[in-house]
Every structure is written in C-alpha cells, then in structure tokens.
Design a protein around this motif. Structure first.
Motif, PDB file in Angstrom:
ATOM      1  N   HIS A  46      -9.488 -45.574 -60.743  1.00 40.50           N
ATOM      2  CA  HIS A  46      -8.999 -46.963 -61.337  1.00 40.50           C
ATOM      3  C   HIS A  46      -9.918 -47.584 -62.018  1.00 40.50           C
ATOM      4  O   HIS A  46     -11.348 -47.717 -61.623  1.00 40.50           O
ATOM      5  N   ASP A  48     -10.681 -51.141 -64.606  1.00 37.80           N
ATOM      6  CA  ASP A  48      -9.861 -52.323 -65.246  1.00 37.80           C
ATOM      7  C   ASP A  48     -11.028 -53.580 -65.702  1.00 37.80           C
ATOM      8  O   ASP A  48     -12.298 -53.240 -65.672  1.00 37.80           O
ATOM      9  N   GLU A  62      -5.332 -53.132 -66.475  1.00 40.01           N
ATOM     10  CA  GLU A  62      -6.039 -51.786 -65.755  1.00 40.01           C
ATOM     11  C   GLU A  62      -5.578 -50.477 -66.473  1.00 40.01           C
ATOM     12  O   GLU A  62      -4.712 -50.438 -67.424  1.00 40.01           O
ATOM     13  N   ARG A  66      -1.918 -48.904 -61.568  1.00 34.07           N
ATOM     14  CA  ARG A  66      -1.449 -50.358 -61.925  1.00 34.07           C
ATOM     15  C   ARG A  66      -1.384 -50.945 -60.445  1.00 34.07           C
ATOM     16  O   ARG A  66      -0.695 -50.377 -59.469  1.00 34.07           O
ATOM     17  N   SER A  70      -3.323 -56.548 -62.167  1.00 33.51           N
ATOM     18  CA  SER A  70      -3.112 -57.085 -63.440  1.00 33.51           C
ATOM     19  C   SER A  70      -1.606 -57.413 -63.532  1.00 33.51           C
ATOM     20  O   SER A  70      -0.825 -57.844 -64.545  1.00 33.51           O
ATOM     21  N   ARG A  71      -0.818 -57.845 -62.219  1.00 32.02           N
ATOM     22  CA  ARG A  71       0.593 -58.409 -62.381  1.00 32.02           C
ATOM     23  C   ARG A  71       0.541 -59.806 -62.331  1.00 32.02           C
ATOM     24  O   ARG A  71       1.599 -60.715 -62.613  1.00 32.02           O
TER      25      ARG A  71
END
Length: 392
Positions: A46, A48, A62, A66, A70-71
């Motif tokens: 991962h 980001d 990212e 996910r 990032s949300r």
C-alpha cells in the motif's frame, strides 16, 4: 535480519516518473500513473500521499489498496503520521506498525493498518519551498522489510513528486473553492426566492383563516345569538350541541394556525393527533412510527415547526385527495445526527395536472428554507420524503 530490497533495474526511474506526471491533471490518476515506478524503487502493499487539505485536516490518495483513509478527510491529531507533520521527527520507520505506539495510539485512525496488516511502514515529508505539504507513506505486509536505506529512497521519490502534486492539489483546492462559492450563491438565491414564496403562502394562509372565521365561526355565532335572543325557546341540548360544534370548528382553525400540540406533547404525538383529525371517521388505517430516538425534538424550533408544517400538508393531501386506505408516517435516523421523515399512502398518486398546486408548493418552499432534501414520488400511492442533516 531485514530482507534486502531489490535495486532498481534502470537509472531513469525518476525521469519516467516526471514524464508520467507531466501528462496528468488530477492527483488520483497521477499517483496511479507512477505506482509501478515507485514499486520498482520500493516494493509496497500500500502507498499513499497524505496532503494537508486545510488547517488540522489531511486528504489521502492511495494505490495498491483502497482504505478508509482516502474515503474521507482525516484529522491531523488522529493520523498515524501526526508526529512527522507536527515536527517531532524528520521521518518515520516502523518495523511493525501494528505494535508501534506512534501508529496505533488511542483515537488513531489506524484501522487500515490492522485490516490489511500493513506492518512495515516508511513515512517521509513532502516539501515545497521548504514548507511541508504532506507525506509520502509506503507500507508492506512483511514486517521489518524497510531499512534506513528505504527512507533515503522514499525521500528521493517524495522530492520528485512534491512540486507536481502541490500544483495539482492547489488547482483542486481552487476548483473546490469555486464550486463552493457557486453552491453558496445558489443557496442564497434559493433562500431569497423561498422566503418570497413563503411570504406569499403565509398571506394566502392568513386570508384563508380570515375566511374560515368569517364564513364558519362568525356565521355559527350569529345563528346562536339569533336563537338565544329569539322568542322561540331553543332546547338546551340543541343549544349545547351547536356551541360544542362551534368550539370544535374554532379549535381546528387555531390548531392550523398555532401548532400547540407540537410544543406541549412533542413531534410524534402532534403528528399522530393531526393524522387522526385529518382522517376523521373515514375508513383509513393510520400509523406513526418514530425510530429516531426523538430526533425532531433536538431540532432548532424553527426547523421543527417547518418540518411539522410539511408533515401536516402531506397528511392533508393524503387524507383529502388520494382515496387512500392507509397512511403511514415514519421518522428514521440518518447518521450523523440527522433524520428522515416519510409520509406514505396507498392512494391514487399525484395527478399529472393536479387541480391545486399550493400544497405541494408550500412543501417545497418550506423544505428549501430549512435546507432539507425533498423527494416526492407517485407510484403505488404517494411518498413524501424529507431528509435533514444533523445540526452542529
């Protein structure tokens, strides 16, 4: 012993990163475009970019996996990289982030670390003109994979990425500010127009109340006075019945003008009483359900009254015009802190060209004035749905 990282196969990795970035106009696609080059320098599960979005808040972009990072925006004080951005260290190197107190402190937004077993982690600052703009964060499921050499590689990557992503982020913030400005102006115009329409609706309502008092109550009182003062004796029971009916009519007019039940007994009870009165003796099944733990009572009084007026109008339309056999009112929670009110009937629905538009117009106007989302559907009956977000 930590595993050795592979050496990049080509010396032009950073040139390829620059070439990819020059073709991109948004952060997400730009990061995706250089993901392979980053992996060539530092293998990752991962990765980001965490950019300073506004004071105290971070935005994450990212690749690889996910996650919730990032949300939604993350508060700086809850971010696993807070020590880096607050100047407590120049970089962060974690042998196993799942047991590292810098990453998993109380209140930390660290669920993705555990959900995806992001054990090895390296974090370095991204800077433009000497000022931090965010961090580059690279993670792997293998513990102890990254070393001080990884930190050096990550910093080289961050130095190449920083000016590009700073420019893209600045452009994104400018676009967002422009969009917010347009939305604010649209809301202001909507409120201005809504206030005008509501003023007109209130004037019409006052005229209607005056006509009701003149045509009904005043006429009833005049007849009573004539009966009382006439020479013919009026049976006391008849006189009492007429007075009772006049009082009832006057009470209905007053209840329309002033929602006293709302203040005395609360929203759900006031809705039920109004629904029972609107239905009267008609064979209509009614139901009022509040699963919101009394959310309407926590609304601003003006908003609560407007919501009650919307509910009254929707109930009146269903009871008088739909031919329904069932009318249901539901109040449901809408996290965080909001509610959804639904008035549903199984009647004939709304005609393509309804003879009277003022009721629906009043509903739309009041909903706009309290910034509520309004949906009116006409299939298998009529459903009026009003959604209110939580109030600060």
């Amino acid at each position: 012993m930590p595993q050795a990282l592979p050496t990049p196969q080509s010396g032009d990795v950073f040139l390829r990163i620059s070439a990819h970035l020059a073709e991109r106009t948004d952060i997400a696609s730009a990061l995706a475009a250089v993901a392979d080059e980053i992996a060539e320098v530092i293998p990752f599960t991962h990765a980001d970019l965490c950019l300073i979005d506004r004071p105290g808040w971070l935005a994450s972009y990212e690749v690889g996996i996910r996650t919730r990072w990032s949300r939604a925006r993350t508060r700086l004080d809850a971010a696993p990289i807070r020590d880096l951005l607050t100047g407590k260290c120049e970089f962060m190197l974690c042998h196993d982030a799942m047991t590292d107190p810098r990453q998993t402190f109380p209140g930390a937004c660290s669920e993705p670390i555990f959900n995806h077993k992001l054990r090895s982690r390296v974090h370095v600052l991204m800077k433009v003109m000497g000022q931090p703009i965010g961090t580059l964060n690279i993670s792997h499921a293998t513990p102890g994979l990254y070393t001080p050499e990884t930190v050096t590689r990550a910093q080289h990557i961050a130095d190449v990425l920083s000016p590009y992503f700073h420019a893209l982020h600045t452009a994104e913030l400018a676009q967002r500010a422009t969009r917010v400005g347009h939305e604010a102006r649209a809301r202001e115009e909507g409120l201005r127009q809504g206030a005008l329409e509501l003023t007109q609706a209130l004037e019409q309502q006052q005229q209607r109340i005056g006509m009701d008092l003149h045509d009904q109550t005043l006429a009833d009182l005049t007849r009573l006075l004539r009966d009382v003062t006439s020479e013919a004796a009026v049976p006391p029971n008849d006189l009492a019945q007429r007075i009772t009916e006049t009082i009832g009519d006057l009470r209905r007019i007053i209840d329309t003008a002033v929602p006293t039940l709302l203040e005395l007994f609360g929203f759900a009870h006031a809705v039920r009483v109004h629904l029972e009165r609107a239905v009267g003796s008609a064979p209509i099944r009614i139901e009022v359900t509040d699963d919101s733990d009394g959310a309407p009572e926590r609304l601003d009084p003006t908003v609560r009254t407007a919501l009650f007026r919307i509910t009254q109008e929707a109930i009146n339309n269903a009871a008088r015009h739909s031919g329904a056999r069932r009318i249901e009112v539901r109040i449901d929670p809408a996290p965080p802190g909001g509610l959804v009110l639904t008035v549903r009937d199984d009647g004939c629905g709304i005609p393509a060209e309804p003879p009277r538009q003022s009721g629906l117009t009043n509903i739309r106007t009041r909903a706009r004035l309290i910034s509520a989302r309004l949906d009116i559907a006409s299939a298998g009956g009529t459903t009026v749905r009003v959604a209110l977000e939580g109030q600060p």
